[in-house]
Design an enzyme around this catalytic site. Structure first.
Site, PDB file in Angstrom:
ATOM      1  N   ASP A 161       0.613  -1.148  -0.043  1.00  0.00           N
ATOM      2  CA  ASP A 161      -0.009   0.097   0.018  1.00  0.00           C
ATOM      3  C   ASP A 161       0.771   1.059  -0.052  1.00  0.00           C
ATOM      4  O   ASP A 161       1.866   1.375   0.693  1.00  0.00           O
ATOM      5  CB  ASP A 161      -0.694   0.025   1.269  1.00  0.00           C
ATOM      6  CG  ASP A 161      -1.719  -1.219   1.504  1.00  0.00           C
ATOM      7  OD1 ASP A 161      -1.503  -2.174   0.784  1.00  0.00           O
ATOM      8  OD2 ASP A 161      -2.088  -1.126   2.670  1.00  0.00           O
TER       9      ASP A 161
ATOM     10  N   GLU B 289     -10.322  -2.412   4.232  1.00  0.00           N
ATOM     11  CA  GLU B 289      -9.033  -1.903   4.356  1.00  0.00           C
ATOM     12  C   GLU B 289      -8.851  -0.531   3.902  1.00  0.00           C
ATOM     13  O   GLU B 289      -9.714  -0.185   2.699  1.00  0.00           O
ATOM     14  CB  GLU B 289      -7.957  -2.693   3.857  1.00  0.00           C
ATOM     15  CG  GLU B 289      -7.916  -4.304   4.550  1.00  0.00           C
ATOM     16  CD  GLU B 289      -6.980  -5.103   3.817  1.00  0.00           C
ATOM     17  OE1 GLU B 289      -6.323  -5.720   4.927  1.00  0.00           O
ATOM     18  OE2 GLU B 289      -6.590  -5.232   2.689  1.00  0.00           O
TER      19      GLU B 289
HETATM   20  C1  FRU Z   1      -3.884  -3.572   2.887  1.00  0.00           C
HETATM   21  C2  FRU Z   1      -3.377  -4.073   4.126  1.00  0.00           C
HETATM   22  C3  FRU Z   1      -3.747  -3.151   5.218  1.00  0.00           C
HETATM   23  C4  FRU Z   1      -2.569  -3.287   5.943  1.00  0.00           C
HETATM   24  C5  FRU Z   1      -1.158  -3.430   5.313  1.00  0.00           C
HETATM   25  C6  FRU Z   1      -0.257  -4.345   5.912  1.00  0.00           C
HETATM   26  O1  FRU Z   1      -3.330  -4.080   1.598  1.00  0.00           O
HETATM   27  O2  FRU Z   1      -3.550  -5.437   4.534  1.00  0.00           O
HETATM   28  O3  FRU Z   1      -4.846  -3.309   5.689  1.00  0.00           O
HETATM   29  O4  FRU Z   1      -2.359  -2.008   6.920  1.00  0.00           O
HETATM   30  O5  FRU Z   1      -1.915  -3.831   3.933  1.00  0.00           O
HETATM   31  O6  FRU Z   1       0.888  -4.551   4.886  1.00  0.00           O
END
Ligand code: FRU
Length: 480
Positions: free
Chosen positions: A21, A199
């Protein structure tokens, strides 16, 4: 024939190691900061930390030292950064605007709580707040805080946080005066399908094209469990500083129609008329296996958002995505080759290479289908095809031989374009292993990875017709 062949040249990918992300997107003093979920130790997800890169045009990026490394006590999951102009947090010195990161701290017992770190040197070095965590619900799925300024019902500005209880499919809204003490305001959800996690939420005002007051847009990413499949959605609605009300909470409008656009969030501290998002151009379904070494994961192009007000007689607001002005200006202005024809009957091939932009305007005439074969080589291409009768635009990556690395990677994505126009505009970006299509003035986008053979660099424009042939005007620009 190394995987480096397909490395993008104008999308951000880390020099090496795993990335997911985008985090902490913020504009400060003309510099766009991109922090990102990063594993400093390897090409697989783990040891989650925040990497860091900066750019002045959102196109060419400089990568910096890891900003927030994991420690023995915590992994650093997704979150946001704000420019704390009023030094409300007290982390700044006299006259210095601190950057404050609000991130999810994942403890060794899996608890997820929100924590702070701050930087007094424009994001280059960071200190963790000794009072962490600042918001803890004793949950193992409370994450991805996005913080922004918003006025309360009395018009008083303060900080607002949106975060998710991922497994409960809940968006939680909190407020704070100092980024340290948070008050619960409201929740949104659950909506939509069970068996997904929510998310990376974001909530922001987006300007409307007719000059009427901006509307609030909630962006949410969802991932299926236990077998992942990722997608991002948007909801248009109202936010009074306390509660988000979607115009239609059952109406999940995909942000992108391809498989590879996830965890999209917006930049903080941009002018109000400029709401720019970046997404992770990947999908949890196969992200761990994409054949790019020694790096894994890349970002989408930046997309500036605007709402088109509802047309007479139909639908709600339409979200359109276009390149920000600053990015447009940095792209080549003189085409390397162009073609204009009133009657394209059949196929037209160019040696385009693997890194280019091609803008096409099709006069559909009596055509049954028009489109382009991208990254074409012996026995393979990524096929972009518009079916004139059904108005379905599809992007198909089932042919390239290197796309066989995962059982469900070979696939096709389709979006039905609204309206009945006899003109179709396509703005196509090909960057090694990533194709991004903006159709119909940005009303629909398709983002898709595909892993071309090293010599697959032909671009073929085609039109199929039973009557009068289609016309096309195409301009293509190499982007080194
Ligand atoms: C989304 C996610 C978020 C988390 C991060 C962990 O892709 O799963 O919810 O904070 O990636 O790397």
């Amino acid at each position: 024939m190394t995987a480096e062949t397909s490395r993008p040249s104008f999308h951000f990918a880390p020099r090496r190691n795993w990335m997911n992300d985008p985090n902490g997107l913020v504009l400060l003093d003309g510099e766009y900061h991109l922090f990102f979920q990063y594993n400093p130790e390897g090409e697989d997800w783990g040891n989650m930390s925040w990497g860091h890169a900066t750019s002045t045009d959102l196109l060419s990026w400089s990568e910096h030292e890891v900003a927030l490394p994991y420690t023995e006590e915590e992994q650093v999951f997704s979150g946001s950064v704000v420019a704390d102009h009023g030094n409300t947090s007290g982390f700044g010195g006299p006259g210095a605007t601190p950057l404050v990161a609000i991130y999810t701290s994942v403890a060794t017992d899996a608890r997820q709580a929100q924590a702070l770190a701050y930087s007094l040197d424009r994001g280059m070095t960071w200190s963790r707040y000794e009072g962490n965590p600042v918001l803890d619900r004793a949950s193992t799925a409370f994450r991805d805080p996005k913080v922004f300024r918003a006025a309360d019902r009395d018009g008083r500005e303060r900080w607002v946080m949106v975060a998710v209880e991922a497994e409960d499919r809940l968006l939680l809204v909190y407020s704070s005066d100092d980024l340290r003490r948070w008050t619960f305001e409201s929740s949104f959800g659950p909506y939509g399908d069970e068996g997904v996690v929510w998310e990376c939420p974001d909530l922001f005002a987006v300007p409307v094209d007719d000059g009427s007051p901006s509307r609030w847009v909630l962006v949410l990413s969802t991932n299926a469990v236990p077998v992942p499949d990722s997608a991002s959605y948007s909801f248009v609605g109202r936010f009074d500083g306390h509660t988000f009300l979607a115009d239609d909470p059952e109406h999940w409008q995909p942000l992108d129609h391809g498989p590879d656009f996830y965890a999209a969030v917006s930049f903080d501290n941009t002018p109000a008329a400029q709401r720019v998002i970046l997404g992770w151009a990947d999908n949890w379904r196969y992200a761990a296996e994409v054949p790019t070494v020694p790096w894994r994961g890349m970002m989408s192009l930046p997309r500036q958002l605007e709402l088109e007000s509802p047309q007479v007689g139909g639908g709600g607001f339409r979200l359109v995505q276009r390149l920000p002005e600053v990015t447009e200006r940095a792209l080549p202005g003189e085409p390397d080759w162009s073609h204009r024809s009133d009657r394209l009957d059949g196929r037209l091939a160019f040696d385009a290479g693997q890194h280019y932009r091609c803008r096409m305007v099709w006069q559909l005439g009596d055509a049954t289908a028009v489109g382009a074969e991208l990254l074409a080589g012996p026995g393979e291409s990524v096929l972009l095809r518009f079916d004139v009768r059904t108005r379905e635009l599809s992007l198909d990556r089932s042919a390239p031989s290197r796309n066989g690395f995962h059982p469900s990677f070979r696939e096709s994505s389709t979006v039905t374009l609204a309206g009945s126009s006899s003109v179709l505009d396509l703005d196509v970006f090909v960057d090694g292993c990533l194709v991004e299509v903006f159709a119909d003035q940005g009303a629909a986008t398709i983002t898709m990875q595909s892993f071309p053979a090293p010599d697959a660099g032909t671009l073929v424009l085609f039109a199929e017709s039973t009557g009068a042939p289609a016309g096309v005007s195409a301009e293509c620009f190499r982007i080194p």
